[in-house]
Design an enzyme around this catalytic site. Structure first.
Site, mmCIF file in Angstrom:
data_model
loop_
_atom_site.group_PDB
_atom_site.id
_atom_site.type_symbol
_atom_site.label_atom_id
_atom_site.label_comp_id
_atom_site.label_asym_id
_atom_site.label_seq_id
_atom_site.Cartn_x
_atom_site.Cartn_y
_atom_site.Cartn_z
ATOM 1 N N PHE A 113 1.069 -1.637 0.131
ATOM 2 C CA PHE A 113 0.136 0.472 0.068
ATOM 3 C C PHE A 113 0.962 1.497 -0.435
ATOM 4 O O PHE A 113 2.252 1.407 0.558
ATOM 5 C CB PHE A 113 -0.825 -0.118 0.925
ATOM 6 C CG PHE A 113 -2.192 1.096 1.477
ATOM 7 C CD1 PHE A 113 -3.547 0.957 0.439
ATOM 8 C CD2 PHE A 113 -1.789 2.131 1.765
ATOM 9 C CE1 PHE A 113 -4.224 1.341 0.501
ATOM 10 C CE2 PHE A 113 -3.258 2.943 1.697
ATOM 11 C CZ PHE A 113 -4.317 2.527 0.629
ATOM 12 N N ASP A 184 2.080 -5.850 8.264
ATOM 13 C CA ASP A 184 1.387 -4.585 7.672
ATOM 14 C C ASP A 184 0.024 -5.840 7.993
ATOM 15 O O ASP A 184 -0.551 -6.138 6.715
ATOM 16 C CB ASP A 184 0.658 -3.713 6.578
ATOM 17 C CG ASP A 184 -0.148 -3.281 7.243
ATOM 18 O OD1 ASP A 184 -0.584 -3.528 7.587
ATOM 19 O OD2 ASP A 184 0.196 -1.679 6.803
ATOM 20 N N TYR A 209 -10.546 -0.028 10.664
ATOM 21 C CA TYR A 209 -11.803 -0.263 10.006
ATOM 22 C C TYR A 209 -12.168 -0.897 8.823
ATOM 23 O O TYR A 209 -13.017 -0.587 8.304
ATOM 24 C CB TYR A 209 -12.186 1.477 9.731
ATOM 25 C CG TYR A 209 -10.504 2.109 9.043
ATOM 26 C CD1 TYR A 209 -10.440 1.376 7.520
ATOM 27 C CD2 TYR A 209 -9.724 2.689 9.452
ATOM 28 C CE1 TYR A 209 -9.196 1.676 6.666
ATOM 29 C CE2 TYR A 209 -8.162 2.991 8.757
ATOM 30 C CZ TYR A 209 -8.064 2.926 7.355
ATOM 31 O OH TYR A 209 -6.942 2.939 6.769
ATOM 32 N N LYS A 210 -11.018 -2.125 8.896
ATOM 33 C CA LYS A 210 -11.732 -2.879 7.568
ATOM 34 C C LYS A 210 -12.513 -3.606 8.171
ATOM 35 O O LYS A 210 -13.463 -3.102 8.644
ATOM 36 C CB LYS A 210 -10.850 -2.557 7.074
ATOM 37 C CG LYS A 210 -10.032 -1.712 5.812
ATOM 38 C CD LYS A 210 -8.521 -1.868 5.420
ATOM 39 C CE LYS A 210 -7.639 -0.437 4.513
ATOM 40 N NZ LYS A 210 -6.592 -0.838 4.579
ATOM 41 N N ARG A 357 -12.530 -4.576 -6.929
ATOM 42 C CA ARG A 357 -12.031 -5.129 -5.358
ATOM 43 C C ARG A 357 -14.140 -5.512 -5.386
ATOM 44 O O ARG A 357 -14.838 -5.024 -5.045
ATOM 45 C CB ARG A 357 -11.393 -4.047 -5.164
ATOM 46 C CG ARG A 357 -10.532 -4.888 -4.507
ATOM 47 C CD ARG A 357 -10.085 -4.161 -4.111
ATOM 48 N NE ARG A 357 -9.982 -2.897 -2.759
ATOM 49 C CZ ARG A 357 -9.548 -2.230 -1.347
ATOM 50 N NH1 ARG A 357 -8.531 -2.523 -1.072
ATOM 51 N NH2 ARG A 357 -10.068 -1.254 -1.847
HETATM 52 C C1 LIG Z 1 -5.705 0.935 4.418
HETATM 53 C C2 LIG Z 1 -4.037 1.082 4.345
HETATM 54 C C3 LIG Z 1 -3.688 2.355 5.035
HETATM 55 C C4 LIG Z 1 -4.012 2.609 5.578
HETATM 56 O O1 LIG Z 1 -3.678 4.064 6.821
HETATM 57 P P1 LIG Z 1 -4.380 4.936 6.911
HETATM 58 O O2 LIG Z 1 -3.016 6.030 7.950
HETATM 59 O O3 LIG Z 1 -5.334 4.450 7.736
HETATM 60 O O4 LIG Z 1 -4.279 6.038 6.421
HETATM 61 C C5 LIG Z 1 -2.150 1.506 5.208
HETATM 62 N N1 LIG Z 1 -1.880 0.304 4.931
HETATM 63 C C6 LIG Z 1 -2.523 -0.503 4.035
HETATM 64 C C7 LIG Z 1 -1.748 -1.970 4.108
HETATM 65 C C8 LIG Z 1 -3.916 -1.148 3.928
HETATM 66 O O5 LIG Z 1 -4.655 -1.724 3.664
#
Ligand SMILES: *Cc1c(COP(=O)(O)O)cnc(C)c1O
Length: 398
Positions: A113, A184, A209-210, A357
């Protein structure tokens, strides 16, 4: 057996909507409004500043951390919540690098990400000490782990394709080469069984939040292996991680031997109330049952889409054991097609350049939902209703 009809009843899904986006933002638990009201009326309004003690606000970073720990195979006292995932990535990576001071390579992958890579890039700039970030294709990561690598920083489940790294194999090879690993778990926690203990993980971070349904902006979490915590340096050395926050010392001393040192400053206590309510849904969920159900639903979705929706090609691994809990298809007009789906109350999302997705979240998705979603998709493709000009308009968030 986990009762998924029971968990489904715990979420508010708008009438007629098929929500295949719980991998991006989980739906609202029905318990959330009452939990928020209780926080407002019985805690903030009546207790005011006393709430830090009387309502346990100060220790919720840990009590909520322990509830998440259970879902990732971590022992009590090894996980805290707070801040955002981007911050937690920075914290974990900076701490990990300091534990391997003689090396300068951070190994990630080009499917990670972007914010994770951006945080690494910012940290490298700040350190200004010859660091290099390597981002091979995900399937080449294992082969690139060598004794040059300080830290392997990976997202276990790829946010676009759902491709899943072999956590155990990566950790084993990294450790054999004297490197540490930062995981992560944004698309793993609540999506697939994770065991940070048996895999001997060093650091793990994730958001809530996911798949964990804590609500927009819900706090992130960080896990540090108990064998490392005493030596871990918290570079974001905030007062809530201090040995004695209320001694108001002018010098920073991390909380000895405890995960509290990964706390930074005053957390968003209101969002803790929502997260706590959301985690109730997990109390009776067996993660192995969840995995079985997730695979059943995913396989059904893939089979139906491939049989009825020509033009879409599977972007996720075909082998269910190499996937997380979302399924992606490539389609040249993926953006427009997704807008048409959303207009028909089938909610997935789009990731550039051409990925549609779909989150497969057994807590509230059924086989009937999957079949109905494919009916709608099939119809959109047959009638080419995605060509409607209103489906071409791009918002700030896709
Ligand atoms: C959703 C996601 C994020 C989002 O980071 P935030 O700081 O919460 O905006 C970061 N890394 C990964 C791998 C994600 O899937």
């Amino acid at each position: 057996m986990t009762d998924f009809a029971k968990t489904r009843a715990m979420f508010h899904i708008p009438e007629g909507m098929i929500y295949l986006n719980g991998n991006s933002l989980g739906p609202m638990p029905k318990a959330a409004p009452d939990a928020m009201n209780r926080f407002l009326n019985d805690e903030w309004a009546s207790e005011l500043i006393k709430g830090w003690n009387t309502k346990g606000w100060f220790v919720q970073t840990n009590t909520l951390g322990d509830r998440i720990a259970r879902l990732i195979g971590a022992p009590d006292g090894s996980t805290v919540v707070g801040d955002t995932l981007s911050i937690k990535v920075f914290q974990a990576l900076s701490a990990a690098l300091a534990l391997v001071p003689d090396r300068r390579v951070i190994l990630s992958d080009n499917g990670n990400f972007p914010t994770d890579l951006y945080m690494a890039q910012g940290l490298m700039k700040l350190k200004d000490d010859g660091f290099e970030l390597r981002t091979p294709a995900p399937e080449d990561v294992l082969g690139q782990i060598s004794d040059e690598v300080a830290v392997v920083m990976l997202t276990e489940v790829d946010y676009r394709t759902g491709r899943k790294h072999d956590m155990k194999a990566v950790i084993e090879k990294a450790h054999a080469n004297g490197a540490l690993v930062v995981w992560d778990l944004a698309h793993s926690a609540g999506a697939v069984p994770v065991d940070v203990t048996s895999t001997d993980a060093d650091f793990a971070v994730g958001c809530t939040y996911k798949f964990l349904n804590g609500g927009p902006g819900a706090p992130a979490f960080i896990y540090v292996a108990p064998r490392l915590i005493e030596t871990v340096e918290p570079f974001l050395s905030g007062w809530h991680g201090h040995e004695a926050p209320f001694a108001f010392d002018t010098d920073y001393r991390p909380m000895p031997g405890k995960i509290e040192r990964m706390r930074i400053g005053t957390p968003s206590v209101a969002s803790f109330a929502l997260l706590d309510a959301a985690l109730d849904a997990w109390d009776e969920v067996d993660m192995d049952d969840l995995r079985v159900r997730s695979i059943e639903l995913s396989e059904l979705f893939i089979k139906e889409v491939e049989a009825r929706c020509p033009g879409l090609t599977l972007a996720s691994p075909r082998d269910a054991h190499e996937r997380g809990s979302h399924v992606s298809f490539r389609f040249e007009k993926g953006f427009e097609c997704m807008q048409a789906l959303i207009d028909s109350k089938v909610i997935g999302d789009f990731r550039a350049p051409d990925i549609m997705r779909f989150g497969i979240t057994p807590l509230f998705i059924t086989e009937a939902d999957i079949l109905k979603a494919v009916d709608v998709l099939e119809d959109i493709l047959k009638t080419e209703s995605w060509k409607d000009p209103r489906f071409q308009i791009r918002g700030a968030v896709t």
